[in-house]
Design a protein around this motif. Structure first.
Motif, mmCIF file in Angstrom:
data_model
loop_
_atom_site.group_PDB
_atom_site.id
_atom_site.type_symbol
_atom_site.label_atom_id
_atom_site.label_comp_id
_atom_site.label_asym_id
_atom_site.label_seq_id
_atom_site.Cartn_x
_atom_site.Cartn_y
_atom_site.Cartn_z
ATOM 1 N N VAL A 30 0.872 -1.176 0.000
ATOM 2 C CA VAL A 30 0.000 0.000 0.000
ATOM 3 C C VAL A 30 0.909 1.228 0.000
ATOM 4 O O VAL A 30 2.061 1.159 0.429
ATOM 5 N N ALA A 31 0.409 2.346 -0.515
ATOM 6 C CA ALA A 31 1.263 3.542 -0.566
ATOM 7 C C ALA A 31 0.412 4.797 -0.527
ATOM 8 O O ALA A 31 -0.642 4.866 -1.162
ATOM 9 N N PHE A 32 0.878 5.782 0.233
ATOM 10 C CA PHE A 32 0.340 7.137 0.180
ATOM 11 C C PHE A 32 1.304 7.993 -0.637
ATOM 12 O O PHE A 32 2.526 7.825 -0.546
ATOM 13 N N SER A 33 0.762 8.925 -1.436
ATOM 14 C CA SER A 33 1.639 9.860 -2.136
ATOM 15 C C SER A 33 2.297 10.785 -1.115
ATOM 16 O O SER A 33 1.757 10.998 -0.020
ATOM 17 N N PRO A 34 3.486 11.339 -1.424
ATOM 18 C CA PRO A 34 4.214 12.151 -0.442
ATOM 19 C C PRO A 34 3.406 13.324 0.103
ATOM 20 O O PRO A 34 3.563 13.700 1.257
ATOM 21 N N ASP A 35 2.519 13.891 -0.725
ATOM 22 C CA ASP A 35 1.699 15.024 -0.268
ATOM 23 C C ASP A 35 0.417 14.568 0.413
ATOM 24 O O ASP A 35 -0.377 15.380 0.878
ATOM 25 N N GLY A 36 0.203 13.257 0.472
ATOM 26 C CA GLY A 36 -0.995 12.727 1.123
ATOM 27 C C GLY A 36 -2.257 12.849 0.293
ATOM 28 O O GLY A 36 -3.356 12.614 0.792
ATOM 29 N N ALA A 37 -2.128 13.192 -0.999
ATOM 30 C CA ALA A 37 -3.314 13.436 -1.822
ATOM 31 C C ALA A 37 -3.923 12.157 -2.400
ATOM 32 O O ALA A 37 -5.084 12.144 -2.778
ATOM 33 N N CYS A 332 2.253 -2.432 6.288
ATOM 34 C CA CYS A 332 1.683 -1.282 6.979
ATOM 35 C C CYS A 332 2.400 -0.012 6.530
ATOM 36 O O CYS A 332 3.580 -0.052 6.175
ATOM 37 N N MET A 333 1.680 1.092 6.539
ATOM 38 C CA MET A 333 2.260 2.372 6.164
ATOM 39 C C MET A 333 1.502 3.503 6.836
ATOM 40 O O MET A 333 0.277 3.508 6.881
ATOM 41 N N TYR A 334 2.257 4.479 7.361
ATOM 42 C CA TYR A 334 1.652 5.669 7.961
ATOM 43 C C TYR A 334 1.224 6.665 6.883
ATOM 44 O O TYR A 334 1.894 6.802 5.857
ATOM 45 N N PHE A 335 0.135 7.369 7.150
ATOM 46 C CA PHE A 335 -0.248 8.533 6.355
ATOM 47 C C PHE A 335 0.833 9.595 6.549
ATOM 48 O O PHE A 335 1.303 9.802 7.675
ATOM 49 N N PRO A 336 1.277 10.283 5.468
ATOM 50 C CA PRO A 336 2.414 11.212 5.574
ATOM 51 C C PRO A 336 2.247 12.329 6.599
ATOM 52 O O PRO A 336 3.233 12.852 7.102
ATOM 53 N N HIS A 337 1.008 12.698 6.912
ATOM 54 C CA HIS A 337 0.787 13.765 7.893
ATOM 55 C C HIS A 337 0.387 13.210 9.262
ATOM 56 O O HIS A 337 -0.003 13.964 10.153
ATOM 57 N N GLY A 338 0.486 11.884 9.431
ATOM 58 C CA GLY A 338 0.207 11.276 10.725
ATOM 59 C C GLY A 338 -1.277 11.069 10.984
ATOM 60 O O GLY A 338 -2.140 11.516 10.236
ATOM 61 N N GLY A 339 -1.567 10.332 12.057
ATOM 62 C CA GLY A 339 -2.959 10.141 12.471
ATOM 63 C C GLY A 339 -3.613 8.878 11.968
ATOM 64 O O GLY A 339 -4.607 8.428 12.536
ATOM 65 N N PHE A 340 -3.072 8.278 10.880
ATOM 66 C CA PHE A 340 -3.652 7.054 10.315
ATOM 67 C C PHE A 340 -2.557 6.077 9.948
ATOM 68 O O PHE A 340 -1.440 6.467 9.617
ATOM 69 N N ILE A 341 -2.920 4.796 9.966
ATOM 70 C CA ILE A 341 -2.054 3.738 9.431
ATOM 71 C C ILE A 341 -2.904 2.907 8.485
ATOM 72 O O ILE A 341 -4.052 2.563 8.804
ATOM 73 N N ALA A 342 -2.342 2.586 7.317
ATOM 74 C CA ALA A 342 -3.005 1.670 6.385
ATOM 75 C C ALA A 342 -2.303 0.319 6.465
ATOM 76 O O ALA A 342 -1.067 0.262 6.496
ATOM 77 N N THR A 343 -3.079 -0.754 6.516
ATOM 78 C CA THR A 343 -2.514 -2.104 6.526
ATOM 79 C C THR A 343 -3.137 -2.920 5.397
ATOM 80 O O THR A 343 -4.326 -2.785 5.107
ATOM 81 N N GLY A 344 -2.318 -3.756 4.776
ATOM 82 C CA GLY A 344 -2.811 -4.671 3.751
ATOM 83 C C GLY A 344 -2.848 -6.079 4.295
ATOM 84 O O GLY A 344 -2.010 -6.457 5.131
#
Length: 397
Positions: A30-37, A332-344
């Protein structure tokens, strides 16, 4: 003490699972873009879902109530940004975003904003690179002889991409030069599971089915050192946001925290079974690690293990500060601005969890700012008190 992670929402594959191909229903990346968009999800079936992010708080609450999104979803916030589906033609294993910050080969971008691209590592050894806003295929990178298991872009926007493969090599690609292959890194004797470029772009860590992780120079593409200390295969690695720490996770149920500059082991986090959550098995291997990642401010770690727990660790403590039960987690991966974690998960789902929100102390912010451009050796050479040196080099645990 932080609250336990709460499941906010769950994504499920929108297509029936293929019973004859086990790997087609596993979310390995899983991946978040660097800007969190944007959020990308390798849900199997040769398909990547791109979802506009962050969702509004109210929308997350609604998702939390129904605990499932699948198939078509409505256009979300961010104006015209809509969920996209990328048909990759092969099972997708690795994902990595990068901003395209300029250059002669830059695709035409909307409103003159930086472009987002997504690299996808595929089952046949190919890497396909996509333009996120349009869904257009930009490059097909060919060279690996087996599954591309993981991908990591240099965080400085230079469009240097590192790929890790089951062919036991890492390859370095330069997308600013039409996807040219710059280097092949050989040194592993097993499948390479994970690669991570340090935030300061000076180092690369790779983990294979071996007891040691390898640390490479991103300047000379040579091996700096082997990190030896695990008792079983190392499968995941991540650098702290200031590049001063490196964590590796292994099937030996341990996370080791290293100083990447000196190769020193700073501490070991042991995944001790929780009997209340593990009444079905007392075997040690149920705590085999799958994934480890740093939080964006660098004060927490998240780990996913085969004992069906997501754990949150505080940097200073040797025991987890929070747990959440989850089924068959793989990444697992953190949202770039914190507060959430995504897990696959192994059944193709993605789960979003609350994570501790923390206000960094001024001390930590200063340490982080200094360590972003000072190596451990440079800190140790400063004419400052020993205790301050210990704090700046993360040796005050």
């Amino acid at each position: 003490c932080p609250e336990e992670p709460v499941l906010l929402a769950e994504l499920k594959p929108g297509r029936p699972q293929r019973y004859d191909w086990k790997s087609s229903c596993e979310t390995w990346s899983v991946a978040f873009s660097p800007d969190g968009a944007w959020f990308a999800w390798s849900q199997g079936h040769c398909v990547v879902k791109l979802i506009p992010w962050p969702l509004e708080e109210a929308e997350l609450c609604k998702a939390s109530e129904r605990k499932s999104w699948g198939g078509k979803t409505e256009a979300r916030s961010r104006g015209a940004a809509k969920e996209k589906t990328l048909e990759c033609g092969q099972i997708v294993w690795g994902l990595a975003f990068s901003a395209w910050l300029g250059g002669d080969t830059e695709p035409a971008c909307a409103g003159g904003l930086p472009f987002l691209i997504l690299a996808t590592g595929l089952n046949d050894g190919q890497i396909k690179v996509w333009e996120v806003q349009t869904g257009h295929l930009l490059f097909s990178l060919v060279g690996h002889q087996d599954v591309v298991r993981d991908l990591s872009f240099a965080p400085n926007g230079s469009l240097i991409l590192v790929s890790a493969s089951r062919d036991k090599t890492l390859r370095v690609w330069d997308l600013s030069r039409d996807g040219r292959q710059v280097q092949v890194l050989s040194g592993h004797v097993q499948w390479v599971y994970c690669c991570s470029i340090s935030p300061d772009c000076s180092m690369l860590c790779s983990a294979a089915g071996e007891k040691s992780a390898l640390l490479w120079s991103m300047r000379s593409y040579t091996l700096i050192r082997r990190l030896e200390g695990h008792q079983s295969s190392v499968v995941s690695c991540d650098f702290s946001p200031d590049s001063a720490l490196l964590v590796t996770a292994s099937y030996d149920a341990c996370v080791i925290m290293w100083d990447p500059y000196t190769g020193e082991q700073l501490r070991t986090l042991r995944h001790v079974p929780l009997h209340s959550a593990l009444d079905y098995s007392s075997e040690i291997h149920t705590s085999s690690l799958r994934s480890v990642c740093f939080s964006p401010e660098g004060l927490y770690l998240a780990t996913v293990a085969d004992d069906r727990l997501l754990r949150i660790w505080a940097l200073e403590l040797r025991s987890p500060v929070a747990f959440a039960p989850m089924t068959n987690g793989l990444c697992c991966m953190y949202f770039p601005h914190g507060g959430f974690i995504a897990t696959g998960t192994r059944d193709g789902h993605v789960q979003f969890w609350t994570a501790p929100r923390v206000l960094s102390s001024l001390k930590h912010l200063c340490r982080k700012a200094l360590r972003t451009f000072l190596t451990t050796y440079q800190v140790l050479a400063l004419p400052i008190p020993r205790k301050l040196k210990e704090f700046l080099t993360y040796r005050t645990f």
